[in-house]
Design a protein around this motif. Structure first.
Motif, PDB file in Angstrom:
ATOM      1  N   LEU A  31       0.846  -1.189   0.000  1.00  0.00           N
ATOM      2  CA  LEU A  31       0.000   0.000   0.000  1.00  0.00           C
ATOM      3  C   LEU A  31       0.882   1.240   0.000  1.00  0.00           C
ATOM      4  O   LEU A  31       1.792   1.374   0.822  1.00  0.00           O
ATOM      5  CB  LEU A  31      -0.896  -0.007   1.238  1.00  0.00           C
ATOM      6  N   ARG A  32       0.621   2.148  -0.937  1.00  0.00           N
ATOM      7  CA  ARG A  32       1.372   3.398  -1.015  1.00  0.00           C
ATOM      8  C   ARG A  32       0.671   4.452  -0.156  1.00  0.00           C
ATOM      9  O   ARG A  32      -0.516   4.713  -0.310  1.00  0.00           O
ATOM     10  CB  ARG A  32       1.458   3.877  -2.463  1.00  0.00           C
ATOM     11  N   LEU A  33       1.442   5.031   0.762  1.00  0.00           N
ATOM     12  CA  LEU A  33       0.914   6.002   1.712  1.00  0.00           C
ATOM     13  C   LEU A  33       1.769   7.257   1.708  1.00  0.00           C
ATOM     14  O   LEU A  33       2.984   7.195   1.514  1.00  0.00           O
ATOM     15  CB  LEU A  33       0.917   5.413   3.127  1.00  0.00           C
ATOM     16  N   LEU A  34       1.115   8.391   1.954  1.00  0.00           N
ATOM     17  CA  LEU A  34       1.828   9.656   2.117  1.00  0.00           C
ATOM     18  C   LEU A  34       1.750  10.038   3.587  1.00  0.00           C
ATOM     19  O   LEU A  34       0.678  10.349   4.112  1.00  0.00           O
ATOM     20  CB  LEU A  34       1.203  10.741   1.246  1.00  0.00           C
ATOM     21  N   SER A  35       2.886   9.985   4.254  1.00  0.00           N
ATOM     22  CA  SER A  35       2.982  10.337   5.669  1.00  0.00           C
ATOM     23  C   SER A  35       3.828  11.598   5.781  1.00  0.00           C
ATOM     24  O   SER A  35       5.033  11.565   5.518  1.00  0.00           O
ATOM     25  CB  SER A  35       3.617   9.195   6.472  1.00  0.00           C
ATOM     26  N   GLY A  36       3.184  12.715   6.139  1.00  0.00           N
ATOM     27  CA  GLY A  36       3.888  13.991   6.079  1.00  0.00           C
ATOM     28  C   GLY A  36       4.159  14.334   4.634  1.00  0.00           C
ATOM     29  O   GLY A  36       3.252  14.405   3.800  1.00  0.00           O
ATOM     30  N   LYS A  37       5.417  14.474   4.265  1.00  0.00           N
ATOM     31  CA  LYS A  37       5.791  14.740   2.875  1.00  0.00           C
ATOM     32  C   LYS A  37       6.526  13.561   2.257  1.00  0.00           C
ATOM     33  O   LYS A  37       7.102  13.671   1.176  1.00  0.00           O
ATOM     34  CB  LYS A  37       6.679  15.990   2.812  1.00  0.00           C
ATOM     35  N   LYS A  38       6.462  12.422   2.941  1.00  0.00           N
ATOM     36  CA  LYS A  38       7.227  11.258   2.501  1.00  0.00           C
ATOM     37  C   LYS A  38       6.294  10.121   2.100  1.00  0.00           C
ATOM     38  O   LYS A  38       5.356   9.785   2.822  1.00  0.00           O
ATOM     39  CB  LYS A  38       8.154  10.798   3.635  1.00  0.00           C
ATOM     40  N   GLU A  39       6.555   9.520   0.930  1.00  0.00           N
ATOM     41  CA  GLU A  39       5.793   8.349   0.521  1.00  0.00           C
ATOM     42  C   GLU A  39       6.430   7.098   1.115  1.00  0.00           C
ATOM     43  O   GLU A  39       7.650   6.909   1.031  1.00  0.00           O
ATOM     44  CB  GLU A  39       5.744   8.220  -0.998  1.00  0.00           C
ATOM     45  N   ILE A  40       5.601   6.256   1.720  1.00  0.00           N
ATOM     46  CA  ILE A  40       6.084   5.013   2.308  1.00  0.00           C
ATOM     47  C   ILE A  40       5.238   3.858   1.794  1.00  0.00           C
ATOM     48  O   ILE A  40       4.133   4.051   1.273  1.00  0.00           O
ATOM     49  CB  ILE A  40       6.042   5.047   3.852  1.00  0.00           C
ATOM     50  N   LEU A  41       5.766   2.642   1.934  1.00  0.00           N
ATOM     51  CA  LEU A  41       5.068   1.431   1.515  1.00  0.00           C
ATOM     52  C   LEU A  41       4.732   0.595   2.744  1.00  0.00           C
ATOM     53  O   LEU A  41       5.575   0.399   3.617  1.00  0.00           O
ATOM     54  CB  LEU A  41       5.932   0.612   0.557  1.00  0.00           C
ATOM     55  N   LEU A  42       3.504   0.107   2.789  1.00  0.00           N
ATOM     56  CA  LEU A  42       3.059  -0.754   3.885  1.00  0.00           C
ATOM     57  C   LEU A  42       2.840  -2.157   3.330  1.00  0.00           C
ATOM     58  O   LEU A  42       2.065  -2.348   2.404  1.00  0.00           O
ATOM     59  CB  LEU A  42       1.754  -0.215   4.496  1.00  0.00           C
ATOM     60  N   TYR A  43       3.543  -3.124   3.925  1.00  0.00           N
ATOM     61  CA  TYR A  43       3.450  -4.506   3.448  1.00  0.00           C
ATOM     62  C   TYR A  43       2.604  -5.387   4.351  1.00  0.00           C
ATOM     63  O   TYR A  43       2.099  -6.415   3.908  1.00  0.00           O
ATOM     64  CB  TYR A  43       4.852  -5.103   3.309  1.00  0.00           C
ATOM     65  N   SER A  44       2.461  -5.015   5.608  1.00  0.00           N
ATOM     66  CA  SER A  44       1.736  -5.859   6.538  1.00  0.00           C
ATOM     67  C   SER A  44       1.057  -4.990   7.599  1.00  0.00           C
ATOM     68  O   SER A  44       1.694  -4.102   8.172  1.00  0.00           O
ATOM     69  CB  SER A  44       2.686  -6.841   7.218  1.00  0.00           C
ATOM     70  N   GLY A  45      -0.218  -5.249   7.831  1.00  0.00           N
ATOM     71  CA  GLY A  45      -0.969  -4.469   8.803  1.00  0.00           C
ATOM     72  C   GLY A  45      -2.383  -4.247   8.310  1.00  0.00           C
ATOM     73  O   GLY A  45      -2.911  -5.027   7.508  1.00  0.00           O
ATOM     74  N   SER A  46      -2.992  -3.161   8.760  1.00  0.00           N
ATOM     75  CA  SER A  46      -4.354  -2.836   8.351  1.00  0.00           C
ATOM     76  C   SER A  46      -4.553  -1.336   8.394  1.00  0.00           C
ATOM     77  O   SER A  46      -3.697  -0.595   8.901  1.00  0.00           O
ATOM     78  CB  SER A  46      -5.385  -3.539   9.236  1.00  0.00           C
ATOM     79  N   ILE A  47      -5.675  -0.887   7.881  1.00  0.00           N
ATOM     80  CA  ILE A  47      -5.996   0.538   7.878  1.00  0.00           C
ATOM     81  C   ILE A  47      -7.437   0.730   8.340  1.00  0.00           C
ATOM     82  O   ILE A  47      -8.261  -0.181   8.266  1.00  0.00           O
ATOM     83  CB  ILE A  47      -5.806   1.176   6.489  1.00  0.00           C
TER      84      ILE A  47
END
Length: 288
Positions: free
Chosen positions: A269-285
């Protein structure tokens, strides 16, 4: 994919309970003749060469029944198992899946070549089911990594179990009832919803027959590898809370807030946290 529906009249000890006269009267709408001795009884109008839907009684889990049927040579690609109810239904991370009669408890055997889609596979199955539901006038979204969402509540989930020579897609959907708040796990990210049969009078096996017909066409396109069909954009447009704030619950570490951007090619999952794009591989939203 026109499916046949077969009812497991006899069941098998330690695998699934028989479907008794009450089932045929209350759910199937007919009662087999007392002279009929076959283990499998065809639903009215069943037949043809399409996939087979095998309906069983109460069982430990539909996965257990699917494994047994496969060993007996009774479960081929695109065939599926439907359980009336499950004593030990399972969800993501081995969590309990509440499985009352009337809801959908299915295991769908998919062609093993779909394994090449990796972590995108549960989202693909979710998108296929979303398209099938949309054909019935029911608009749902796909929640990463493996849920179906109706009106910001969890309608169902997908659990993939695979090996070198098989893919089983476990699918649970709240057709007539959803778990109550106190029945959900303490840290559940969203509430539960059910269709409550307001969109259709179909019983669970007729509902699933319709799902298989429509969702199977979507998944079959993936196998055809149509050059102009890009799976990631197709899945991204169906994501729950796309371009909106979410609360992120990673498998490790503290929860945080971000904006959901979309999917990476490997299913992250591609996420924008602050001004940084991060990838989430395991977890939930969940909702922000």
């Amino acid at each position: 994919m026109c499916s046949s529906v077969l009812f497991w009249r006899s069941g098998a000890p330690g695998v699934a309970d028989p479907l008794d006269a009450a089932f045929f009267r209350d759910w199937a709408g007919f009662v087999p003749s007392p002279e009929e001795r076959e283990d499998w009884v065809a639903a009215d109008g069943s037949g043809g060469e399409g996939p087979v839907i095998r309906v069983c009684g109460d069982c430990s889990s539909a996965f257990d029944v699917a494994h047994w049927l496969e060993k007996e040579g009774l479960l081929q690609d695109w065939d599926s198992v439907l359980a009336l109810s499950q004593r030990a239904g399972v969800g993501q991370y081995g969590r309990t899946w509440i499985s009352p009669p009337g809801n959908l408890h299915a295991v769908w055997k998919l062609p093993v070549s779909l394994l090449e889609r990796g972590s995108l596979l549960p989202l693909m199955v979710g998108a296929a089911l979303a398209l099938a539901l949309e054909a019935r006038g029911i608009r749902v979204a796909v929640k990463w990594p493996n849920d179906l969402v109706l009106e910001d509540g969890k309608l169902g989930g997908i659990l993939i179990r695979s090996g070198p020579d098989r893919i089983f897609a476990g699918i649970g959907m709240n057709l007539v009832a959803a778990p109550l708040v106190h029945e959900l796990r303490e840290n559940a990210s969203i509430c539960a919803r059910s269709l409550n049969q307001r969109q259709s009078d179909d019983v669970f096996f007729l509902f699933w027959k319709d799902m298989v017909q429509h969702a199977g066409k979507f998944l079959a396109k993936m196998l055809e590898k149509i050059p102009d069909y890009d799976v990631v954009p197709a899945l991204t447009q169906r994501l729950w809370r796309k371009d909106r704030p979410v609360r992120v619950y990673p498998s490790e570490g503290a929860a945080f807030s971000a904006v959901l951007l979309g999917l990476a090619g490997d299913g992250a999952l591609r996420l924008l946290s602050g001004k940084k794009e991060i990838l989430l591989y395991s977890g939930s939203i969940g909702s922000a």
